[in-house]
Design a protein around this motif. Structure first.
Motif, PDB file in Angstrom:
ATOM      1  N   ILE A 146      42.047 -23.548  27.098  1.00 36.17           N
ATOM      2  CA  ILE A 146      41.191 -23.431  25.183  1.00 36.17           C
ATOM      3  C   ILE A 146      41.014 -21.886  25.370  1.00 36.17           C
ATOM      4  N   THR A 147      41.457 -21.834  24.476  1.00 35.42           N
ATOM      5  CA  THR A 147      41.142 -20.345  23.788  1.00 35.42           C
ATOM      6  C   THR A 147      39.548 -19.424  24.136  1.00 35.42           C
ATOM      7  N   GLN A 148      39.346 -18.539  24.351  1.00 36.34           N
ATOM      8  CA  GLN A 148      38.063 -17.820  25.144  1.00 36.34           C
ATOM      9  C   GLN A 148      37.066 -18.575  23.736  1.00 36.34           C
ATOM     10  N   LEU A 149      36.331 -18.842  24.930  1.00 35.87           N
ATOM     11  CA  LEU A 149      34.912 -18.727  23.674  1.00 35.87           C
ATOM     12  C   LEU A 149      34.355 -17.923  22.384  1.00 35.87           C
ATOM     13  N   THR A 150      34.770 -16.973  23.634  1.00 36.80           N
ATOM     14  CA  THR A 150      34.041 -15.389  22.680  1.00 36.80           C
ATOM     15  C   THR A 150      34.873 -15.182  21.722  1.00 36.80           C
ATOM     16  N   HIS A 151      35.842 -15.576  21.217  1.00 38.45           N
ATOM     17  CA  HIS A 151      36.545 -15.581  19.839  1.00 38.45           C
ATOM     18  C   HIS A 151      36.284 -15.978  18.576  1.00 38.45           C
ATOM     19  N   ASP A 152      35.192 -17.103  18.887  1.00 41.41           N
ATOM     20  CA  ASP A 152      34.749 -17.946  17.546  1.00 41.41           C
ATOM     21  C   ASP A 152      33.285 -17.399  17.891  1.00 41.41           C
TER      22      ASP A 152
ATOM     23  N   PHE B 154      29.265 -13.221  22.363  1.00 38.98           N
ATOM     24  CA  PHE B 154      27.933 -13.678  23.584  1.00 38.98           C
ATOM     25  C   PHE B 154      27.579 -12.615  24.301  1.00 38.98           C
ATOM     26  N   ASP B 155      26.423 -12.421  25.171  1.00 37.01           N
ATOM     27  CA  ASP B 155      26.285 -11.528  25.975  1.00 37.01           C
ATOM     28  C   ASP B 155      26.450 -12.499  27.569  1.00 37.01           C
ATOM     29  N   VAL B 156      26.448 -11.195  28.157  1.00 34.73           N
ATOM     30  CA  VAL B 156      26.435 -11.714  29.398  1.00 34.73           C
ATOM     31  C   VAL B 156      25.444 -12.724  29.482  1.00 34.73           C
ATOM     32  N   PRO B 157      23.822 -12.562  29.385  1.00 31.32           N
ATOM     33  CA  PRO B 157      22.710 -13.622  29.763  1.00 31.32           C
ATOM     34  C   PRO B 157      22.787 -14.659  29.637  1.00 31.32           C
ATOM     35  N   LEU B 158      23.724 -14.978  28.213  1.00 30.50           N
ATOM     36  CA  LEU B 158      24.149 -16.053  26.836  1.00 30.50           C
ATOM     37  C   LEU B 158      24.289 -16.844  28.202  1.00 30.50           C
ATOM     38  N   ALA B 159      25.620 -15.551  28.827  1.00 29.82           N
ATOM     39  CA  ALA B 159      26.975 -16.942  29.909  1.00 29.82           C
ATOM     40  C   ALA B 159      26.317 -17.311  30.575  1.00 29.82           C
ATOM     41  N   TYR B 160      26.061 -16.402  31.602  1.00 29.69           N
ATOM     42  CA  TYR B 160      25.139 -17.268  32.878  1.00 29.69           C
ATOM     43  C   TYR B 160      24.451 -18.537  32.240  1.00 29.69           C
ATOM     44  N   ALA B 161      23.457 -18.536  31.208  1.00 28.16           N
ATOM     45  CA  ALA B 161      23.258 -20.455  30.665  1.00 28.16           C
ATOM     46  C   ALA B 161      23.705 -21.373  30.480  1.00 28.16           C
TER      47      ALA B 161
ATOM     48  N   LEU C 153      40.872 -21.330  42.529  1.00 31.42           N
ATOM     49  CA  LEU C 153      40.481 -20.027  40.219  1.00 31.42           C
ATOM     50  C   LEU C 153      40.748 -21.359  39.629  1.00 31.42           C
ATOM     51  N   ASP C 154      40.647 -21.758  38.912  1.00 37.63           N
ATOM     52  CA  ASP C 154      41.325 -22.005  37.858  1.00 37.63           C
ATOM     53  C   ASP C 154      40.453 -22.098  36.156  1.00 37.63           C
ATOM     54  N   SER C 155      40.939 -20.752  35.793  1.00 34.42           N
ATOM     55  CA  SER C 155      40.395 -20.108  34.679  1.00 34.42           C
ATOM     56  C   SER C 155      40.667 -21.224  33.812  1.00 34.42           C
ATOM     57  N   ARG C 156      39.647 -21.640  32.979  1.00 30.36           N
ATOM     58  CA  ARG C 156      39.346 -22.655  32.013  1.00 30.36           C
ATOM     59  C   ARG C 156      40.241 -22.419  30.542  1.00 30.36           C
ATOM     60  N   TYR C 157      40.662 -20.550  30.603  1.00 34.80           N
ATOM     61  CA  TYR C 157      41.313 -19.825  29.996  1.00 34.80           C
ATOM     62  C   TYR C 157      42.714 -19.947  29.206  1.00 34.80           C
ATOM     63  N   ARG C 158      43.117 -20.534  28.029  1.00 33.03           N
ATOM     64  CA  ARG C 158      44.972 -19.676  28.033  1.00 33.03           C
ATOM     65  C   ARG C 158      45.216 -18.531  28.645  1.00 33.03           C
ATOM     66  N   ASP C 159      46.237 -19.192  29.723  1.00 31.27           N
ATOM     67  CA  ASP C 159      46.673 -17.456  29.940  1.00 31.27           C
ATOM     68  C   ASP C 159      46.040 -16.823  31.082  1.00 31.27           C
ATOM     69  N   PHE C 160      44.698 -16.591  31.579  1.00 24.93           N
ATOM     70  CA  PHE C 160      44.252 -17.300  32.415  1.00 24.93           C
ATOM     71  C   PHE C 160      43.519 -15.665  32.364  1.00 24.93           C
ATOM     72  N   LYS C 161      43.199 -14.830  30.728  1.00 24.80           N
ATOM     73  CA  LYS C 161      42.927 -14.177  30.589  1.00 24.80           C
ATOM     74  C   LYS C 161      41.419 -14.467  29.257  1.00 24.80           C
ATOM     75  N   PHE C 162      40.512 -13.698  29.698  1.00 29.01           N
ATOM     76  CA  PHE C 162      39.065 -13.852  29.259  1.00 29.01           C
ATOM     77  C   PHE C 162      38.414 -12.464  29.278  1.00 29.01           C
ATOM     78  N   THR C 163      36.841 -12.943  28.767  1.00 31.59           N
ATOM     79  CA  THR C 163      36.291 -11.353  28.496  1.00 31.59           C
ATOM     80  C   THR C 163      35.289 -11.432  29.980  1.00 31.59           C
ATOM     81  N   LEU C 164      34.359 -10.149  30.145  1.00 31.65           N
ATOM     82  CA  LEU C 164      33.013 -11.304  30.656  1.00 31.65           C
ATOM     83  C   LEU C 164      32.235 -11.743  30.674  1.00 31.65           C
ATOM     84  N   PRO C 165      31.664 -11.953  29.733  1.00 35.00           N
ATOM     85  CA  PRO C 165      31.150 -13.086  29.400  1.00 35.00           C
ATOM     86  C   PRO C 165      31.857 -14.698  29.322  1.00 35.00           C
TER      87      PRO C 165
END
Length: 247
Positions: free
Chosen positions: A21-27, A30-37, A131-143
């Motif tokens: 899927i596309t990175q969640l933060t595209h749409d 959110f920040d790091v604390p919420l990412a851990y949530a 490892l198996d990122s659920r994001y397209r092209d194995f690309k993501f931000t920190l959150p």
């Protein structure tokens, strides 16, 4: 308002359906604390299906990776018993897997503080993580990567050895008998024990206690490499033997 459970469901559905899927933060920024949530909500979905917590995995344990991501601390994720691999890796259940060497610690008793986590170690072993990122092209931000449980997918380890100094062990990753990556465990924060202490600190800070029988994957001394189909992977660490896995 960010819907934590909805974001966790999107990631969980991607993993179960083997669909990037596309990175969640595209749409939804959110920040790091919420990412851990989001991460914890995803783990709770797995626990609801009957999976049990089995340990902690550490990420971004090299200074170079921290600098690349613009952070000054490691990240972490949770392991479950369903991620433990003691046979061939079913590639049909993964999206774009990568494999990396690991130093693994076995927790022998409940850890009440980061300061005494080393005394709670019952064994150390050479391990691997898929490892198996659920994001397209194995690309993501920190959150994004934190929300995705630090890309955790599968893990395993070799024979346990009595607790010992593993601060500078040569490690080798081979695929089909061909050396692919070499490194030293010193690349893991200078000493994997530092990563172990960080695992205890972060888990306790999140209200989790490292429990007897749990495994801590301290991090990788090399880059992760694509995991091909029909392959034989062997990871060796000086003085710790080896661990093998097939796909």
């Amino acid at each position: 308002m960010v819907d934590v459970n909805l974001l966790a469901k999107r990631l969980d559905d991607a993993a179960r359906g083997q669909q990037a899927i596309t990175q969640l933060t595209h749409d939804t920024p959110f920040d790091v604390p919420l990412a851990y949530a989001v991460q914890r909500a995803g783990i709770e979905r797995r626990r609801h299906r009957g999976e049990r917590l089995a340990g902690v995995k550490m990420g971004f344990t090299s200074r170079a990776k921290m600098a690349q991501m613009g952070i000054d601390d490691v990240i972490w994720g949770l392991l479950t018993d369903a991620m433990l691999t003691d046979g061939p890796v079913d590639m049909s259940r993964l999206i774009h897997p990568r494999v990396e060497p690991e130093i693994a610690y076995l927790i022998g008793r409940e850890v009440r503080s980061a300061a005494d986590v080393e005394t709670a170690v019952a064994g150390v072993a050479v391990g691997f993580e898929v490892l198996d990122s659920r994001y397209r092209d194995f690309k993501f931000t920190l959150p994004d990567v934190i929300a995705d449980n630090a890309s955790a997918a599968r893990f395993g380890f070799g024979a346990w050895h009595p607790p010992c100094d593993v601060s500078n062990r040569g490690m080798l990753l081979e695929i089909d008998g061909r050396p692919v990556e070499t490194g030293s465990s010193a690349a893991i924060l200078g000493d994997p024990a530092r990563s172990l202490r960080a695992a205890a600190r972060l888990a306790l800070g999140a209200g989790l206690t490292l429990e007897p029988g749990w495994v801590v994957l301290a991090g990788a001394p090399t880059a992760a490499v694509p995991l091909p189909k029909d392959a034989h992977v062997r990871i060796t660490a000086a003085g710790l033997g080896s661990v093998e896995v097939t796909t």
